[in-house]
Design a protein around this motif. Sequence first.
Motif, mmCIF file in Angstrom:
data_model
loop_
_atom_site.group_PDB
_atom_site.id
_atom_site.type_symbol
_atom_site.label_atom_id
_atom_site.label_comp_id
_atom_site.label_asym_id
_atom_site.label_seq_id
_atom_site.Cartn_x
_atom_site.Cartn_y
_atom_site.Cartn_z
ATOM 1 N N ALA A 24 0.836 -1.196 0.000
ATOM 2 C CA ALA A 24 0.000 0.000 0.000
ATOM 3 C C ALA A 24 0.868 1.242 0.000
ATOM 4 C CB ALA A 24 -0.905 0.014 1.218
ATOM 5 N N SER A 25 0.427 2.235 -0.728
ATOM 6 C CA SER A 25 1.098 3.540 -0.683
ATOM 7 C C SER A 25 0.044 4.621 -0.508
ATOM 8 C CB SER A 25 1.906 3.775 -1.956
ATOM 9 O OG SER A 25 1.061 3.832 -3.079
ATOM 10 N N GLY A 26 0.412 5.630 0.267
ATOM 11 C CA GLY A 26 -0.514 6.730 0.520
ATOM 12 C C GLY A 26 -1.439 6.500 1.700
ATOM 13 N N PHE A 27 -1.435 5.295 2.240
ATOM 14 C CA PHE A 27 -2.243 5.006 3.418
ATOM 15 C C PHE A 27 -1.651 3.786 4.126
ATOM 16 C CE2 PHE A 27 -4.837 1.284 2.124
ATOM 17 C CZ PHE A 27 -4.515 1.229 0.769
ATOM 18 N N THR A 28 -2.036 3.612 5.385
ATOM 19 C CA THR A 28 -1.543 2.476 6.152
ATOM 20 C C THR A 28 -2.585 1.363 6.173
ATOM 21 O OG1 THR A 28 -0.773 1.747 8.329
ATOM 22 C CG2 THR A 28 -2.384 3.521 8.300
ATOM 23 N N LEU A 29 -2.083 0.136 6.086
ATOM 24 C CA LEU A 29 -2.982 -1.016 6.049
ATOM 25 C C LEU A 29 -3.430 -1.489 7.427
ATOM 26 C CD1 LEU A 29 -1.391 -3.278 3.283
ATOM 27 C CD2 LEU A 29 -3.449 -1.869 3.127
ATOM 28 N N ASP A 30 -2.956 -0.849 8.475
ATOM 29 C CA ASP A 30 -3.189 -1.345 9.835
ATOM 30 C C ASP A 30 -4.659 -1.641 10.126
ATOM 31 O OD1 ASP A 30 -0.635 0.273 11.886
ATOM 32 O OD2 ASP A 30 -0.559 -0.651 9.904
ATOM 33 N N TYR A 31 -5.565 -0.790 9.642
ATOM 34 C CA TYR A 31 -6.976 -0.945 9.981
ATOM 35 C C TYR A 31 -7.799 -1.504 8.822
ATOM 36 C CZ TYR A 31 -5.420 1.856 13.880
ATOM 37 O OH TYR A 31 -4.734 2.327 14.969
ATOM 38 N N TYR A 32 -7.089 -2.068 7.858
ATOM 39 C CA TYR A 32 -7.765 -2.625 6.694
ATOM 40 C C TYR A 32 -7.671 -4.142 6.691
ATOM 41 C CZ TYR A 32 -8.112 1.962 4.457
ATOM 42 O OH TYR A 32 -8.428 3.261 4.145
ATOM 43 N N SER A 33 -8.757 -4.779 6.377
ATOM 44 C CA SER A 33 -8.726 -6.199 6.045
ATOM 45 C C SER A 33 -8.431 -6.316 4.550
ATOM 46 C CB SER A 33 -10.057 -6.868 6.389
ATOM 47 O OG SER A 33 -10.259 -6.880 7.787
ATOM 48 N N ILE A 34 -7.764 -7.392 4.202
ATOM 49 C CA ILE A 34 -7.264 -7.541 2.834
ATOM 50 C C ILE A 34 -7.784 -8.827 2.212
ATOM 51 C CG2 ILE A 34 -5.211 -7.701 1.396
ATOM 52 C CD1 ILE A 34 -5.502 -5.029 2.847
ATOM 53 N N GLY A 35 -8.135 -8.727 0.959
ATOM 54 C CA GLY A 35 -8.531 -9.919 0.219
ATOM 55 C C GLY A 35 -7.673 -10.091 -1.012
ATOM 56 N N TRP A 36 -7.355 -11.308 -1.322
ATOM 57 C CA TRP A 36 -6.741 -11.667 -2.608
ATOM 58 C C TRP A 36 -7.829 -12.317 -3.449
ATOM 59 C CZ3 TRP A 36 -2.194 -10.362 -4.664
ATOM 60 C CH2 TRP A 36 -1.158 -9.960 -3.821
ATOM 61 N N ASP A 73 2.438 -7.946 7.020
ATOM 62 C CA ASP A 73 3.505 -7.310 7.769
ATOM 63 C C ASP A 73 3.173 -5.822 7.788
ATOM 64 O OD1 ASP A 73 5.805 -6.158 8.770
ATOM 65 O OD2 ASP A 73 7.162 -7.450 7.643
ATOM 66 N N ASN A 74 2.515 -5.401 8.845
ATOM 67 C CA ASN A 74 2.079 -4.004 8.901
ATOM 68 C C ASN A 74 3.251 -3.029 8.956
ATOM 69 O OD1 ASN A 74 -0.556 -4.825 8.759
ATOM 70 N ND2 ASN A 74 -1.034 -4.424 10.905
ATOM 71 N N ALA A 75 4.366 -3.481 9.486
ATOM 72 C CA ALA A 75 5.548 -2.611 9.529
ATOM 73 C C ALA A 75 6.019 -2.270 8.119
ATOM 74 C CB ALA A 75 6.659 -3.283 10.318
ATOM 75 N N LYS A 76 5.795 -3.215 7.194
ATOM 76 C CA LYS A 76 6.165 -2.987 5.794
ATOM 77 C C LYS A 76 4.968 -2.553 4.955
ATOM 78 C CE LYS A 76 10.071 -6.198 5.787
ATOM 79 N NZ LYS A 76 10.711 -7.376 5.142
ATOM 80 N N ASN A 77 3.808 -2.441 5.613
ATOM 81 C CA ASN A 77 2.595 -2.023 4.903
ATOM 82 C C ASN A 77 2.292 -2.933 3.709
ATOM 83 O OD1 ASN A 77 0.540 -0.144 5.365
ATOM 84 N ND2 ASN A 77 1.275 1.265 3.788
ATOM 85 N N THR A 78 2.485 -4.221 3.941
ATOM 86 C CA THR A 78 2.402 -5.189 2.849
ATOM 87 C C THR A 78 1.687 -6.459 3.307
ATOM 88 O OG1 THR A 78 4.465 -4.358 1.899
ATOM 89 C CG2 THR A 78 3.751 -6.530 1.175
ATOM 90 N N VAL A 79 0.923 -7.024 2.389
ATOM 91 C CA VAL A 79 0.284 -8.318 2.603
ATOM 92 C C VAL A 79 0.833 -9.282 1.555
ATOM 93 C CG1 VAL A 79 -1.910 -9.576 2.584
ATOM 94 C CG2 VAL A 79 -1.775 -7.293 3.588
#
Length: 124
Positions: A24-36, A73-79
């Motif tokens: 993610a760029s421009g926002f943090t994924l911490d409070y987002y659920s993610i789907g593939w 990995d929320n520290a890397k803002n990546t799923v």
Amino acid sequence: QLQLVESGGGLVQPGGSLRLSCAASGFTLDYYSIGWFRQTPGKEREAVSCISSSDTNTYYADSVKGRFTISRDNAKNTVYLQMNNLKPEDTAVYYCAAVWSPTWYLTLDEYNFWGQGTQVTVSS
């Protein structure tokens, strides 16, 4: 600019592995659920795997259970989506999506952001 960017797709032989990333760029994924999700020509986009914002609840489609693993990995803002023992029927464009929610959804309309997709081709 708020966006999700997938990477890690490619061509792999049956039985091989790939790891997809959703950054993610421009926002943090911490409070987002993610789907593939994945989609093949002529078919609807389908949910493959999802992870809750707290990393405590995951979903796997029956077709990928035991082969795919979702993690974040929320520290890397990546799923990530680790895909093992890939099969030709896994061939598709894979998309990640984010929803501002503690839980994930299987319906596309619930998601706020979508990536552009990454092609995964499983072929010998």
